[in-house]
Design a protein around this motif. Sequence first.
Motif, PDB file in Angstrom:
ATOM      1  N   GLY A  13      84.735  42.747 -13.103  1.00 50.18           N
ATOM      2  CA  GLY A  13      84.027  41.563 -12.628  1.00 50.18           C
ATOM      3  C   GLY A  13      84.921  40.564 -11.938  1.00 50.18           C
ATOM      4  N   LYS A  14      86.038  41.053 -11.411  1.00 52.25           N
ATOM      5  CA  LYS A  14      87.022  40.189 -10.749  1.00 52.25           C
ATOM      6  C   LYS A  14      86.437  39.475  -9.538  1.00 52.25           C
ATOM      7  CE  LYS A  14      89.770  42.716  -8.549  1.00 52.25           C
ATOM      8  NZ  LYS A  14      88.971  42.567  -7.309  1.00 52.25           N
ATOM      9  N   THR A  15      85.664  40.188  -8.740  1.00 55.87           N
ATOM     10  CA  THR A  15      85.089  39.577  -7.541  1.00 55.87           C
ATOM     11  C   THR A  15      84.140  38.444  -7.904  1.00 55.87           C
ATOM     12  OG1 THR A  15      85.302  41.599  -6.229  1.00 55.87           O
ATOM     13  CG2 THR A  15      83.651  40.013  -5.508  1.00 55.87           C
ATOM     14  N   SER A  16      83.320  38.640  -8.921  1.00 53.33           N
ATOM     15  CA  SER A  16      82.401  37.585  -9.355  1.00 53.33           C
ATOM     16  C   SER A  16      83.163  36.352  -9.821  1.00 53.33           C
ATOM     17  CB  SER A  16      81.499  38.098 -10.485  1.00 53.33           C
ATOM     18  OG  SER A  16      80.689  39.163 -10.051  1.00 53.33           O
ATOM     19  N   VAL A  17      84.245  36.571 -10.577  1.00 51.05           N
ATOM     20  CA  VAL A  17      85.050  35.448 -11.075  1.00 51.05           C
ATOM     21  C   VAL A  17      85.703  34.705  -9.913  1.00 51.05           C
ATOM     22  CG1 VAL A  17      87.088  34.850 -12.435  1.00 51.05           C
ATOM     23  CG2 VAL A  17      85.425  36.486 -13.336  1.00 51.05           C
ATOM     24  N   ALA A  18      86.248  35.452  -8.943  1.00 48.64           N
ATOM     25  CA  ALA A  18      86.869  34.816  -7.775  1.00 48.64           C
ATOM     26  C   ALA A  18      85.833  34.028  -6.978  1.00 48.64           C
ATOM     27  CB  ALA A  18      87.534  35.868  -6.902  1.00 48.64           C
ATOM     28  N   ALA A  19      84.651  34.610  -6.769  1.00 45.91           N
ATOM     29  CA  ALA A  19      83.595  33.943  -6.006  1.00 45.91           C
ATOM     30  C   ALA A  19      83.131  32.676  -6.730  1.00 45.91           C
ATOM     31  CB  ALA A  19      82.422  34.894  -5.792  1.00 45.91           C
ATOM     32  N   ALA A  20      82.960  32.759  -8.053  1.00 48.11           N
ATOM     33  CA  ALA A  20      82.535  31.585  -8.823  1.00 48.11           C
ATOM     34  C   ALA A  20      83.588  30.488  -8.764  1.00 48.11           C
ATOM     35  CB  ALA A  20      82.269  31.988 -10.274  1.00 48.11           C
ATOM     36  N   SER A  21      84.862  30.855  -8.828  1.00 50.02           N
ATOM     37  CA  SER A  21      85.950  29.867  -8.734  1.00 50.02           C
ATOM     38  C   SER A  21      85.927  29.175  -7.382  1.00 50.02           C
ATOM     39  CB  SER A  21      87.301  30.556  -8.957  1.00 50.02           C
ATOM     40  OG  SER A  21      87.353  31.190 -10.208  1.00 50.02           O
ATOM     41  N   ALA A  22      85.754  29.964  -6.323  1.00 51.19           N
ATOM     42  CA  ALA A  22      85.728  29.393  -4.974  1.00 51.19           C
ATOM     43  C   ALA A  22      84.540  28.455  -4.800  1.00 51.19           C
ATOM     44  CB  ALA A  22      85.687  30.512  -3.940  1.00 51.19           C
ATOM     45  N   LEU A  23      83.372  28.862  -5.295  1.00 50.04           N
ATOM     46  CA  LEU A  23      82.182  28.019  -5.177  1.00 50.04           C
ATOM     47  C   LEU A  23      82.388  26.694  -5.896  1.00 50.04           C
ATOM     48  CD1 LEU A  23      79.233  27.677  -4.278  1.00 50.04           C
ATOM     49  CD2 LEU A  23      78.547  28.813  -6.411  1.00 50.04           C
ATOM     50  N   ARG A  24      82.967  26.730  -7.094  1.00 49.29           N
ATOM     51  CA  ARG A  24      83.187  25.496  -7.833  1.00 49.29           C
ATOM     52  C   ARG A  24      84.224  24.604  -7.140  1.00 49.29           C
ATOM     53  NH1 ARG A  24      81.475  24.183 -12.701  1.00 49.29           N
ATOM     54  NH2 ARG A  24      79.637  25.116 -11.709  1.00 49.29           N
ATOM     55  N   CYS A  25      85.259  25.199  -6.557  1.00 51.13           N
ATOM     56  CA  CYS A  25      86.238  24.406  -5.799  1.00 51.13           C
ATOM     57  C   CYS A  25      85.556  23.693  -4.637  1.00 51.13           C
ATOM     58  CB  CYS A  25      87.362  25.301  -5.282  1.00 51.13           C
ATOM     59  SG  CYS A  25      88.531  25.858  -6.536  1.00 51.13           S
ATOM     60  N   ALA A  26      84.688  24.417  -3.916  1.00 51.93           N
ATOM     61  CA  ALA A  26      83.959  23.815  -2.796  1.00 51.93           C
ATOM     62  C   ALA A  26      83.065  22.681  -3.270  1.00 51.93           C
ATOM     63  CB  ALA A  26      83.145  24.885  -2.079  1.00 51.93           C
ATOM     64  N   GLN A  27      82.409  22.867  -4.412  1.00 51.21           N
ATOM     65  CA  GLN A  27      81.536  21.825  -4.955  1.00 51.21           C
ATOM     66  C   GLN A  27      82.314  20.582  -5.347  1.00 51.21           C
ATOM     67  OE1 GLN A  27      79.721  24.050  -8.119  1.00 51.21           O
ATOM     68  NE2 GLN A  27      78.060  24.860  -6.833  1.00 51.21           N
ATOM     69  N   ARG A  28      83.577  20.752  -5.680  1.00 52.92           N
ATOM     70  CA  ARG A  28      84.420  19.607  -6.050  1.00 52.92           C
ATOM     71  C   ARG A  28      85.053  18.939  -4.837  1.00 52.92           C
ATOM     72  NH1 ARG A  28      85.506  19.276 -11.619  1.00 52.92           N
ATOM     73  NH2 ARG A  28      87.287  17.929 -11.147  1.00 52.92           N
ATOM     74  N   GLY A  29      84.695  19.399  -3.632  1.00 50.64           N
ATOM     75  CA  GLY A  29      85.130  18.714  -2.418  1.00 50.64           C
ATOM     76  C   GLY A  29      86.269  19.357  -1.670  1.00 50.64           C
ATOM     77  N   TYR A  30      86.832  20.446  -2.177  1.00 52.13           N
ATOM     78  CA  TYR A  30      87.907  21.130  -1.464  1.00 52.13           C
ATOM     79  C   TYR A  30      87.338  21.975  -0.328  1.00 52.13           C
ATOM     80  CZ  TYR A  30      90.680  20.313  -5.755  1.00 52.13           C
ATOM     81  OH  TYR A  30      91.316  19.756  -6.828  1.00 52.13           O
ATOM     82  N   ARG A  31      87.991  21.938   0.827  1.00 48.14           N
ATOM     83  CA  ARG A  31      87.695  22.929   1.871  1.00 48.14           C
ATOM     84  C   ARG A  31      88.278  24.244   1.379  1.00 48.14           C
ATOM     85  NH1 ARG A  31      86.427  21.775   7.232  1.00 48.14           N
ATOM     86  NH2 ARG A  31      87.778  23.497   7.921  1.00 48.14           N
ATOM     87  N   THR A  32      87.404  25.190   1.068  1.00 45.47           N
ATOM     88  CA  THR A  32      87.810  26.389   0.333  1.00 45.47           C
ATOM     89  C   THR A  32      87.512  27.643   1.135  1.00 45.47           C
ATOM     90  OG1 THR A  32      87.335  25.263  -1.767  1.00 45.47           O
ATOM     91  CG2 THR A  32      87.519  27.667  -1.822  1.00 45.47           C
ATOM     92  N   LEU A  33      88.473  28.566   1.131  1.00 46.88           N
ATOM     93  CA  LEU A  33      88.275  29.897   1.709  1.00 46.88           C
ATOM     94  C   LEU A  33      88.475  30.922   0.603  1.00 46.88           C
ATOM     95  CD1 LEU A  33      88.024  32.000   4.012  1.00 46.88           C
ATOM     96  CD2 LEU A  33      90.506  31.787   4.328  1.00 46.88           C
TER      97      LEU A  33
END
Length: 387
Positions: A13-33
């Motif tokens: 489930g590594k991809t799901s964890v990475a995607a969830a981390s990225a989404l939360r970073c974006a929600q906190r205001g970071y420009r995230t890739l």
Amino acid sequence: MRILFYTGKGGVGKTSVAAASALRCAQRGYRTLVMSTDAAHSLGDSFGVVLEAEPLLIQPNLWAQELNALHELEANWGQMAHYLTELLAWQGAESIAQSELSVIPGTEELFSLLQIKRHFDEQRFGVLVVDAAPTGETLRLLALPNVLRWWITRLFPITRTLLKAVRPVARRLTDMPIAGDEVFVAAQTALDALVAVRDILTDPQVTTARIVMNLEKMVIREAQRSLTYLSLFGYAVDAIVINRILPATADGHFAAWRKMQQGYAPYVNQMFDPLPILRAPHFEREIIGAEALNHLADQLFGANDPAQFLYRGPAQRIEKTGAGYDLLVPIPFASEEQIHLAQHGDELVISVGWHRHRIILPQSLARLRALDAAFDDTLLRITFRKL
């Protein structure tokens, strides 16, 4: 730029964890890739979108990218692609297959590193989340700059000089395409970038790896190896992620799996201490789409910032010495009199009183013997030498 590097055994489930981390970073205001370096991409599936070889905006503040080696070769390394295509044509490869065959083994790893370097240099994003390939491929990826360092500094300049001298004669003797100097210039640019990207990935103020695992014996052992190998290559690890933990209400077939997981849990806590452990349950549905990923992020991070450094203290690492290697393991509140070492093949058992710490050794240590151990502050320094 902050770089988060997620790795782990395939299927955890590594991809799901990475995607969830990225989404939360974006929600906190970071420009995230969030970028997938796995040849068998599933990052787009996780978001429920079709991704491209270049960053694509998929949510506010969030871009995603699935690397494509052929696209990268043609778009940014045209001279090398043209030469490889000519060489394959000379060998008799059909025109349809020439471009596909030009993506030689290892190209995906090379372009993944170069893309990380590109994004770091451009600084378009505040956070880069890397959804890496399964452990074996990722370790080859991270080892690539080390493997090529000698060739970059020693053999490559000699090869280039010799070929430049014999090229006119060779062209009269054979019709085989001979690489021109422009091909070597492009190759030198790529090799120089590989040296630079290692500095980025081993900078603990920029990059940390997070190992994703499930509570299963084979997965746990691979996570141990990952931690050891990442330490060997100088990459900082700031967290362990335990994914798909079955709830207490699990019954029937899953009750036995739940019991097995609970049996491994204390062992895992002790094994990876002092690294923090993030936990996520086994959800009733697939983790697909922003809503499900957001739920996963809640379980993993709560109100915390995924981009923060979760651990900065000493961690297990390996140092090369003149006669062998030293393995440094953080063991606070212990004395040398309490320590006992036992080595069985590729496993090292460190006993402190009634407690045991098992470490899966990389081949560079497994072929040696642990001869001595002494404390350096809170780090236990274990000396490995040939018998």
